[in-house]
Design an enzyme around this catalytic site. Structure first.
Site, PDB file in Angstrom:
ATOM      1  N   LYS A   8       0.820  -1.201   0.000  1.00  0.00           N
ATOM      2  CA  LYS A   8       0.000   0.000   0.000  1.00  0.00           C
ATOM      3  C   LYS A   8       0.859   1.257   0.000  1.00  0.00           C
ATOM      4  O   LYS A   8       0.501   2.274  -0.603  1.00  0.00           O
ATOM      5  CB  LYS A   8      -0.951  -0.019   1.202  1.00  0.00           C
ATOM      6  CG  LYS A   8      -2.081  -1.043   1.078  1.00  0.00           C
ATOM      7  CD  LYS A   8      -3.025  -0.950   2.255  1.00  0.00           C
ATOM      8  CE  LYS A   8      -4.248  -1.823   2.063  1.00  0.00           C
ATOM      9  NZ  LYS A   8      -3.931  -3.236   1.898  1.00  0.00           N
ATOM     10  N   GLU A  44      -2.933   6.759   7.811  1.00  0.00           N
ATOM     11  CA  GLU A  44      -3.646   7.741   7.017  1.00  0.00           C
ATOM     12  C   GLU A  44      -4.619   8.523   7.885  1.00  0.00           C
ATOM     13  O   GLU A  44      -5.086   8.022   8.915  1.00  0.00           O
ATOM     14  CB  GLU A  44      -4.421   7.067   5.886  1.00  0.00           C
ATOM     15  CG  GLU A  44      -3.548   6.449   4.828  1.00  0.00           C
ATOM     16  CD  GLU A  44      -4.367   5.797   3.736  1.00  0.00           C
ATOM     17  OE1 GLU A  44      -3.790   5.555   2.660  1.00  0.00           O
ATOM     18  OE2 GLU A  44      -5.558   5.530   3.951  1.00  0.00           O
ATOM     19  N   ARG A  77      -7.358  -8.341  -8.374  1.00  0.00           N
ATOM     20  CA  ARG A  77      -8.091  -9.602  -8.508  1.00  0.00           C
ATOM     21  C   ARG A  77      -9.561  -9.280  -8.722  1.00  0.00           C
ATOM     22  O   ARG A  77      -9.966  -8.120  -8.696  1.00  0.00           O
ATOM     23  CB  ARG A  77      -7.940 -10.455  -7.241  1.00  0.00           C
ATOM     24  CG  ARG A  77      -8.358  -9.707  -5.971  1.00  0.00           C
ATOM     25  CD  ARG A  77      -8.279 -10.587  -4.741  1.00  0.00           C
ATOM     26  NE  ARG A  77      -8.415  -9.838  -3.504  1.00  0.00           N
ATOM     27  CZ  ARG A  77      -9.565  -9.467  -2.961  1.00  0.00           C
ATOM     28  NH1 ARG A  77     -10.700  -9.762  -3.572  1.00  0.00           N
ATOM     29  NH2 ARG A  77      -9.601  -8.804  -1.824  1.00  0.00           N
TER      30      ARG A  77
END
Length: 662
Positions: free
Chosen positions: A116, A200, A292
């Site tokens: 990430k 975050e 995916r």
């Protein structure tokens, strides 16, 4: 196109891939663990290969065993489904080295989006807006604490290699950061083998909107519109819908273009999902890309009329995208509900056990069921406790909601806890009904969703009628065989004692010319005139009963002394007590110090011998890839632990020796 493909997954996605491959004339190979020997995907496939014991790391996550099975059976391609190996770059590389096609993106794209932190940097360079945060490589706890302080609370700690809601913690106060960081890292290490995290800014009242993208090997990339996945618990999705309510054509185009830029930045090929955090004002930030197919992809299929698994197989075989962007049409509205074996009233704890009875609504143009379980199958602690996905379609959102409510009423599950009633309450909340959506909706509607619900008198009466109408099979041949209370010199009342959650109600039933007069023995004013009939359908009794002037259609399923009543979209579980017996509530208020489910002890958080306050954490159990913290039930003293870190515990096992303060 491929001649034979191996499906490296289980459950409903494995069944789905097998069916789509078969429609294209492709032979199928299933792999299975010892726990799945009788699973539906094993029965559906042309061939099946046992790859190991129940734990996923020894079977479905064991890349070498899966590659060996592909070589042994002559499979030319491997479809990983979602989860397990679908986002494993090493597995994608191993497939390429073995000259086997991996139905998914290139390993380089998985690698780029798998971290990430690295993905955030890459997206920033590609012009995709990011949430303020810290995505650096240095994960020193003191540095992370300082970064969280700089960003400003609330913050979100996220596993860098995470997904599926695992390894995520919201922190509202500086004082809670260290504990949340430790818990997040343990969960991330256990689920992904990597405890690296990023931090975050937590966007208040955010919506979670994702864009489905598809790219081929010729450099073409399009999006298939958006899905709103805001309704979540523990950062895991509960309801998904497409298109997103309130989405304007302009914003859809902007988000779609950003998602396509993100995919092209990593030379993406195949199906992928770009996820965004969206403010209430419509501004959006890149969150992550799932490389995916997603669990919720059926809602996209319902509004586009496309088969995304077929697209995956065609693109993996080297074909171009079947459509251009302007050719993709959006029609109507679709909603998906995830039906889980879990108890929402107990913190959504997974429910382990055997499904004794399973009835799902019929499928058609407006209702779709994706499932791989049948009555008699077991939900084990080794895998995700999903029973089915229920997907509905309507001309608009209002019609889709109405269809969902009706379809949920047709889901009857006996043998373990399920979230059907919770889903009913959820779609009926004002917030969801009016599309006032954000990721905190369940917490915001907590009082509506989790309030105690009294069993209506009708449910007690319907169980009583079930007892009266099903006691003797066949047609009685003499008055002495009539179960109606008839006596030579008059009639007598039948007593039917029932109980549920400590409440006991005895229904008295007196036969009348037109049926039965039913009354609550403790409250004779609660009296109704009842008549009707019952029809057997396997284990289920279908009741068509009139209580006074109101007609009720219900299903009752017997499981030992329990009577499961499915009435008007709600489920009630009543117990048939022995005749002439009244029972008191024998439930003791336990201290919460027993294992709520089978699992492994992964952390001991308190020191034996010290005094504790109510609510202080004692230890952590990991089960089904999620952590469950056991806390002190009251002020008191911890005398000792009964288990060590790494020990496996059974459901109900005493975990600690805790002495409450007097």
């Amino acid at each position: 196109m491929f001649k034979k493909i191996l499906i490296a997954n289980r459950g409903e996605i494995a069944c789905r891939i097998i069916r789509t491959a078969r429609s294209l004339g492709i032979g199928t190979v299933a792999v299975y663990s010892e726990a799945d020997a009788g699973a539906r995907h094993v029965r559906l496939a042309d061939e099946a290969v046992l790859i190991g014991p129940a734990p996923a790391r020894q079977s479905y996550l064991h890349a070498e065993k899966i590659l060996a099975a592909a070589k042994r059976t002559g499979a030319e391609a491997i479809h990983p489904g979602y989860g397990f190996l679908s986002e494993n770059e090493a597995f994608a590389e191993a497939c390429a080295a073995a000259n086997i096609t991996f139905v998914g993106p290139p390993a380089a794209a998985i690698r780029a989006m798998g971290s990430k932190s690295a993905a955030k940097d890459l997206m920033g360079k590609a012009g995709v807006q990011l949430v303020p945060g810290y995505h650096g490589a240095d994960n020193d706890p003191a540095l992370l604490q300082n970064e969280a302080d700089r960003i400003g609370y609330p913050v979100l700690i996220k596993a860098s290699a995470g997904g599926g809601g695992k390894g995520m913690r919201r922190v509202d106060r500086r004082e809670d950061f260290a504990e949340a960081l430790g818990s997040c890292r343990r969960e991330a290490k256990n689920a992904f083998g990597d405890d690296h995290v990023l931090i975050e800014k937590y966007v208040l009242k955010p919506r979670h909107i994702e864009i489905q993208v598809f790219a081929d090997g010729m450099g073409n990339c399009i999006h298939l519109f958006e899905r709103d996945c805001s309704v979540q618990r523990r950062y895991q999705k509960v309801l998904e819908e497409a298109p997103a309510p309130g989405m304007t054509a302009e914003r859809r185009a902007d988000m779609g273009a950003a998602a396509v830029r993100a995919a092209k930045a990593v030379a993406y090929v195949g199906a992928g999902t770009v996820e965004f955090i969206v403010n209430q004002d419509g501004s959006f930030y890149f969150m992550e890309m799932n490389t995916r197919l997603q669990v919720e992809h059926p809602v996209t299929e319902m509004i586009t009329g496309l088969d995304l698994v077929e697209w995956q197989l065609r693109i993996a075989a080297g074909e171009p995208l079947p459509l251009r962007q302007e050719e993709v049409q959006l029609q109507g509205h679709a909603i998906e509900a995830r039906i889980y074996a879990e108890d929402p009233d107990c913190g959504f704890l997974p429910s382990i056990g055997t499904i004794r009875h399973l009835d799902l609504p019929g499928q058609g143009p407006r209702v779709r069921i994706d499932s791989a379980v049948d009555a008699g199958d077991a939900i084990s602690p080794h895998y995700d406790p999903m029973i089915a996905k229920l997907i509905v379609h309507g001309a608009d959102r209002a019609e889709a909601l109405k269809t969902m409510a009706g379809a949920l009423s047709g889901v009857h599950i006996v043998g373990l806890s399920a979230n059907i009633d919770f889903l009913h309450r959820l779609i009926e909340t004002p917030s969801f009904a009016t599309a006032d959506l954000d990721t905190g909706l369940i917490e915001r509607e907590h009082d509506r969703l989790f309030c105690a619900r009294k069993i209506p008198f009708e449910a007690w009466c319907l169980v009583a009628m079930n007892e009266l109408l099903t006691q003797l099979p066949g047609r009685p041949v003499s008055p002495w065989q009539q179960p109606d209370g008839w006596r030579l010199n008059g009639r007598t009342a039948r007593r039917i004692p029932l109980a549920s959650d400590g409440e006991t109600v005895t229904i008295t039933a007196v036969s009348t010319r037109h049926g039965w007069r039913l009354a609550d023995a403790a409250s004779p004013k609660r009296t109704v005139q009842a008549q009707g009939r019952v029809e057997r359908k396997g284990e289920a009794a279908i009741l068509d009963i009139r209580l006074d002037e109101r007609r009720h259609t219900a299903t009752v399923v017997e499981a030992g002394d329990q009577r499961h009543v499915f009435l008007a979209g709600r489920t009630f579980v009543l117990e048939r007590l022995p005749d002439l017996q009244r029972t008191a509530d024998t439930h003791s208020g336990g201290g919460g110090l027993r294992a709520p489910m089978p699992g492994a002890v992964i952390a001991l958080l308190a020191e034996p011998g010290r005094s504790l306050k109510a609510g202080e954490p004692l230890l952590v159990i990991e089960a089904m890839k999620m952590e469950h913290t056991i806390v002190a039930p009251a002020n008191g003293r911890l005398a000792g632990f009964h288990y060590a870190v790494g020990d496996q515990v059974l459901a109900g096992a005493e975990l600690v020796d805790f002495q409450a303060a007097e």
